[in-house]
Motif scaffolding. Structure first.
Motif, PDB file in Angstrom:
ATOM      1  N   LYS A   1      19.556  79.518  60.828  1.00 17.59           N
ATOM      2  CA  LYS A   1      18.587  78.542  60.309  1.00 17.59           C
ATOM      3  C   LYS A   1      18.279  77.476  61.362  1.00 17.59           C
ATOM      4  O   LYS A   1      17.128  77.021  61.469  1.00 17.59           O
ATOM      5  CB  LYS A   1      19.130  77.886  59.041  1.00 17.59           C
ATOM      6  N   ILE A   2      19.285  77.060  62.112  1.00 17.51           N
ATOM      7  CA  ILE A   2      19.053  76.064  63.158  1.00 17.51           C
ATOM      8  C   ILE A   2      18.077  76.595  64.199  1.00 17.51           C
ATOM      9  O   ILE A   2      17.144  75.902  64.630  1.00 17.51           O
ATOM     10  CB  ILE A   2      20.386  75.652  63.806  1.00 17.51           C
ATOM     11  N   GLU A   3      18.251  77.836  64.624  1.00 15.85           N
ATOM     12  CA  GLU A   3      17.355  78.414  65.627  1.00 15.85           C
ATOM     13  C   GLU A   3      15.955  78.658  65.060  1.00 15.85           C
ATOM     14  O   GLU A   3      14.965  78.540  65.782  1.00 15.85           O
ATOM     15  CB  GLU A   3      17.956  79.718  66.144  1.00 15.85           C
ATOM     16  N   ARG A   4      15.882  78.964  63.799  1.00 15.05           N
ATOM     17  CA  ARG A   4      14.569  79.238  63.196  1.00 15.05           C
ATOM     18  C   ARG A   4      13.777  77.957  62.962  1.00 15.05           C
ATOM     19  O   ARG A   4      12.576  77.900  63.217  1.00 15.05           O
ATOM     20  CB  ARG A   4      14.767  79.981  61.874  1.00 15.05           C
ATOM     21  N   PHE A   5      14.454  76.913  62.482  1.00 12.06           N
ATOM     22  CA  PHE A   5      13.771  75.652  62.161  1.00 12.06           C
ATOM     23  C   PHE A   5      14.159  74.545  63.147  1.00 12.06           C
ATOM     24  O   PHE A   5      14.325  73.398  62.758  1.00 12.06           O
ATOM     25  CB  PHE A   5      14.120  75.213  60.729  1.00 12.06           C
ATOM     26  N   ILE A   6      14.292  74.892  64.418  1.00 15.08           N
ATOM     27  CA  ILE A   6      14.856  73.985  65.405  1.00 15.08           C
ATOM     28  C   ILE A   6      14.076  72.684  65.510  1.00 15.08           C
ATOM     29  O   ILE A   6      14.648  71.587  65.457  1.00 15.08           O
ATOM     30  CB  ILE A   6      14.959  74.706  66.779  1.00 15.08           C
ATOM     31  N   TRP A   7      12.743  72.741  65.643  1.00 14.53           N
ATOM     32  CA  TRP A   7      11.953  71.524  65.832  1.00 14.53           C
ATOM     33  C   TRP A   7      11.910  70.684  64.561  1.00 14.53           C
ATOM     34  O   TRP A   7      11.969  69.458  64.618  1.00 14.53           O
ATOM     35  CB  TRP A   7      10.534  71.873  66.282  1.00 14.53           C
ATOM     36  N   TYR A   8      11.839  71.354  63.428  1.00  9.77           N
ATOM     37  CA  TYR A   8      11.839  70.637  62.145  1.00  9.77           C
ATOM     38  C   TYR A   8      13.161  69.894  61.941  1.00  9.77           C
ATOM     39  O   TYR A   8      13.176  68.733  61.524  1.00  9.77           O
ATOM     40  CB  TYR A   8      11.590  71.613  61.004  1.00  9.77           C
ATOM     41  N   LEU A   9      14.274  70.548  62.261  1.00  3.40           N
ATOM     42  CA  LEU A   9      15.578  69.932  62.053  1.00  3.40           C
ATOM     43  C   LEU A   9      15.810  68.762  63.003  1.00  3.40           C
ATOM     44  O   LEU A   9      16.388  67.743  62.616  1.00  3.40           O
ATOM     45  CB  LEU A   9      16.685  70.986  62.224  1.00  3.40           C
ATOM     46  N   LEU A  10      15.362  68.902  64.251  1.00  5.82           N
ATOM     47  CA  LEU A  10      15.526  67.800  65.200  1.00  5.82           C
ATOM     48  C   LEU A  10      14.677  66.603  64.799  1.00  5.82           C
ATOM     49  O   LEU A  10      15.118  65.449  64.908  1.00  5.82           O
ATOM     50  CB  LEU A  10      15.166  68.265  66.608  1.00  5.82           C
ATOM     51  N   GLU A  11      13.473  66.867  64.331  1.00  5.05           N
ATOM     52  CA  GLU A  11      12.625  65.770  63.861  1.00  5.05           C
ATOM     53  C   GLU A  11      13.230  65.117  62.627  1.00  5.05           C
ATOM     54  O   GLU A  11      13.226  63.889  62.483  1.00  5.05           O
ATOM     55  CB  GLU A  11      11.224  66.305  63.547  1.00  5.05           C
ATOM     56  N   HIS A  12      13.777  65.942  61.730  1.00  6.28           N
ATOM     57  CA  HIS A  12      14.380  65.424  60.501  1.00  6.28           C
ATOM     58  C   HIS A  12      15.628  64.598  60.810  1.00  6.28           C
ATOM     59  O   HIS A  12      15.866  63.553  60.193  1.00  6.28           O
ATOM     60  CB  HIS A  12      14.729  66.589  59.578  1.00  6.28           C
TER      61      HIS A  12
ATOM     62  N   GLN B   1      -0.693  72.269  76.271  1.00  7.09           N
ATOM     63  CA  GLN B   1      -0.080  71.342  75.324  1.00  7.09           C
ATOM     64  C   GLN B   1       0.050  72.019  73.960  1.00  7.09           C
ATOM     65  O   GLN B   1      -0.922  72.533  73.421  1.00  7.09           O
ATOM     66  CB  GLN B   1      -0.926  70.070  75.198  1.00  7.09           C
ATOM     67  N   VAL B   2       1.249  72.010  73.444  1.00  2.81           N
ATOM     68  CA  VAL B   2       1.528  72.643  72.146  1.00  2.81           C
ATOM     69  C   VAL B   2       1.936  71.548  71.165  1.00  2.81           C
ATOM     70  O   VAL B   2       2.863  70.769  71.429  1.00  2.81           O
ATOM     71  CB  VAL B   2       2.646  73.689  72.259  1.00  2.81           C
ATOM     72  N   ASP B   3       1.228  71.487  70.050  1.00  7.40           N
ATOM     73  CA  ASP B   3       1.559  70.534  68.995  1.00  7.40           C
ATOM     74  C   ASP B   3       2.660  71.157  68.131  1.00  7.40           C
ATOM     75  O   ASP B   3       2.402  71.983  67.257  1.00  7.40           O
ATOM     76  CB  ASP B   3       0.327  70.217  68.141  1.00  7.40           C
ATOM     77  N   LYS B   4       3.879  70.754  68.389  1.00  8.13           N
ATOM     78  CA  LYS B   4       5.028  71.364  67.710  1.00  8.13           C
ATOM     79  C   LYS B   4       5.042  71.058  66.216  1.00  8.13           C
ATOM     80  O   LYS B   4       5.517  71.857  65.412  1.00  8.13           O
ATOM     81  CB  LYS B   4       6.320  70.883  68.360  1.00  8.13           C
ATOM     82  N   LYS B   5       4.510  69.901  65.828  1.00 13.02           N
ATOM     83  CA  LYS B   5       4.519  69.544  64.418  1.00 13.02           C
ATOM     84  C   LYS B   5       3.662  70.489  63.580  1.00 13.02           C
ATOM     85  O   LYS B   5       3.925  70.688  62.404  1.00 13.02           O
ATOM     86  CB  LYS B   5       4.032  68.114  64.241  1.00 13.02           C
ATOM     87  N   LYS B   6       2.621  71.041  64.201  1.00 12.19           N
ATOM     88  CA  LYS B   6       1.766  71.980  63.487  1.00 12.19           C
ATOM     89  C   LYS B   6       2.235  73.422  63.663  1.00 12.19           C
ATOM     90  O   LYS B   6       1.987  74.269  62.800  1.00 12.19           O
ATOM     91  CB  LYS B   6       0.320  71.852  63.979  1.00 12.19           C
ATOM     92  N   ALA B   7       2.882  73.704  64.792  1.00  6.40           N
ATOM     93  CA  ALA B   7       3.242  75.084  65.103  1.00  6.40           C
ATOM     94  C   ALA B   7       4.611  75.489  64.574  1.00  6.40           C
ATOM     95  O   ALA B   7       4.876  76.681  64.387  1.00  6.40           O
ATOM     96  CB  ALA B   7       3.200  75.299  66.611  1.00  6.40           C
ATOM     97  N   ILE B   8       5.492  74.523  64.355  1.00  2.00           N
ATOM     98  CA  ILE B   8       6.869  74.880  63.992  1.00  2.00           C
ATOM     99  C   ILE B   8       6.950  75.384  62.557  1.00  2.00           C
ATOM    100  O   ILE B   8       6.234  74.917  61.675  1.00  2.00           O
ATOM    101  CB  ILE B   8       7.803  73.664  64.164  1.00  2.00           C
ATOM    102  N   PRO B   9       7.819  76.357  62.310  1.00  2.00           N
ATOM    103  CA  PRO B   9       8.038  76.806  60.923  1.00  2.00           C
ATOM    104  C   PRO B   9       8.890  75.809  60.157  1.00  2.00           C
ATOM    105  O   PRO B   9       9.762  75.142  60.720  1.00  2.00           O
ATOM    106  CB  PRO B   9       8.772  78.141  61.105  1.00  2.00           C
ATOM    107  N   ARG B  10       8.629  75.701  58.883  1.00  2.00           N
ATOM    108  CA  ARG B  10       9.376  74.803  58.015  1.00  2.00           C
ATOM    109  C   ARG B  10       9.982  75.584  56.852  1.00  2.00           C
ATOM    110  O   ARG B  10       9.448  76.623  56.461  1.00  2.00           O
ATOM    111  CB  ARG B  10       8.464  73.697  57.468  1.00  2.00           C
ATOM    112  N   PRO B  11      11.070  75.114  56.294  1.00  2.00           N
ATOM    113  CA  PRO B  11      11.668  75.811  55.141  1.00  2.00           C
ATOM    114  C   PRO B  11      10.709  75.823  53.956  1.00  2.00           C
ATOM    115  O   PRO B  11      10.026  74.835  53.681  1.00  2.00           O
ATOM    116  CB  PRO B  11      12.910  74.978  54.835  1.00  2.00           C
ATOM    117  N   ASN B  12      10.672  76.947  53.265  1.00  2.00           N
ATOM    118  CA  ASN B  12       9.830  77.089  52.075  1.00  2.00           C
ATOM    119  C   ASN B  12      10.608  76.595  50.862  1.00  2.00           C
ATOM    120  O   ASN B  12      11.349  77.341  50.216  1.00  2.00           O
ATOM    121  CB  ASN B  12       9.416  78.550  51.895  1.00  2.00           C
TER     122      ASN B  12
END
Length: 256
Positions: free
Chosen positions: A137-148, A190-201
């Motif tokens: 889960k950490i590897e899948r939602f890495i950017w979401y978890l770091l932002e959280h 430039q990659v917008d990670k907030k739009k591109a990252i997967p989030r938990p459903n």
């Protein structure tokens, strides 16, 4: 002349000979019984190895194992990364170390030791599966978890997992830059990670079982007029995860 006859040493009566064997057998069984009692005290998962004291309550080893199995199942079926149960992992790892040291005193092929080894393997599998699920889960939602974790006081990762997540994100950034981004036009680098990252459903449907009585649980947390349900002890439901996420994290319900 006749030679003198050397007197023989008197032998024990036949009735007394088996008694010596029985005595040795009893001593041997007594030693084995002591060893097995020692193992039972240190390895018996159902009876408790040692009492593990926590801040709010005292738990036996069987209760710690039960909580660890519950945390493992919740983590497997939850769409998001749940708060870590580091204290349960550390407690069971200490118990496993003690159990392995005690198993070394048993003779090779001992039946009791083999049963305990099977139980050890089962506990090790639960711990490894729990940690693998969290890392996935950490590897899948890495950017979401770091932002959280940067915007919330209580992170859903342990300190060790947070270090791993930051290193993984850094390596992922370097890999993406060297393999893809440097080979595309500058306006696409430039990659917008907030739009591109997967989030938990969080709207995913899950099976839950009530562990405590909870009333008036809203089915839609964003709507004050939404329908509510009452969760009773041992009752089971199929519900979206988001309304019951707090119940799962607090231990009032578990995923099945």
């Amino acid at each position: 002349p006749k030679q003198p006859i050397t007197p023989r040493r008197p032998s024990l009566p036949l009735a007394s000979r088996p008694q010596r064997k029985e005595k040795n057998k009893k001593n041997s069984n007594k030693k084995k019984g002591k060893r097995r009692e020692m193992m039972a005290e240190s390895i018996d998962i159902n009876g408790g190895i040692e009492d593990v004291e926590y801040e709010y309550e005292s738990m036996s080893s069987s209760e710690v194992l039960e909580k660890l199995e519950e945390s493992w199942q919740n983590e497997k079926f939850s769409p998001e990364l749940l708060p870590p149960k580091t204290e349960f992992i550390k407690s069971m790892m200490d118990q496993i170390k003690t159990m392995e040291e005690n198993l070394e005193h048993f003779p090779k092929g001992d039946f009791v030791a083999s049963i305990h080894k099977l139980e050890l393997d089962r506990v090790k599998y639960i711990i490894c599966s729990y940690l693998r699920t969290r890392l996935h889960k950490i590897e899948r939602f890495i950017w979401y978890l770091l932002e959280h974790s940067s915007t919330h006081r209580q992170s859903s990762m342990s300190p060790e997992e947070l270090i791993y997540a930051k290193q993984y994100a850094q390596n992922l950034d370097s890999h993406l830059q060297s393999l893809v981004l440097k080979n595309v036009p500058s306006n696409l680098q430039q990659v917008d990670k907030k739009k591109a990252i997967p989030r938990p459903n969080l709207d995913k449907y899950v099976f839950i079982r009530g562990l405590e009585q909870r009333d008036n649980i809203p089915l839609d947390t964003n709507d004050e007029t939404a329908d509510t349900i009452n969760i009773e002890l041992n009752s089971q439901f199929i519900l979206p995860y988001k309304p019951v996420a707090e119940l799962v994290q607090s231990g009032a319900a578990r995923l099945i």
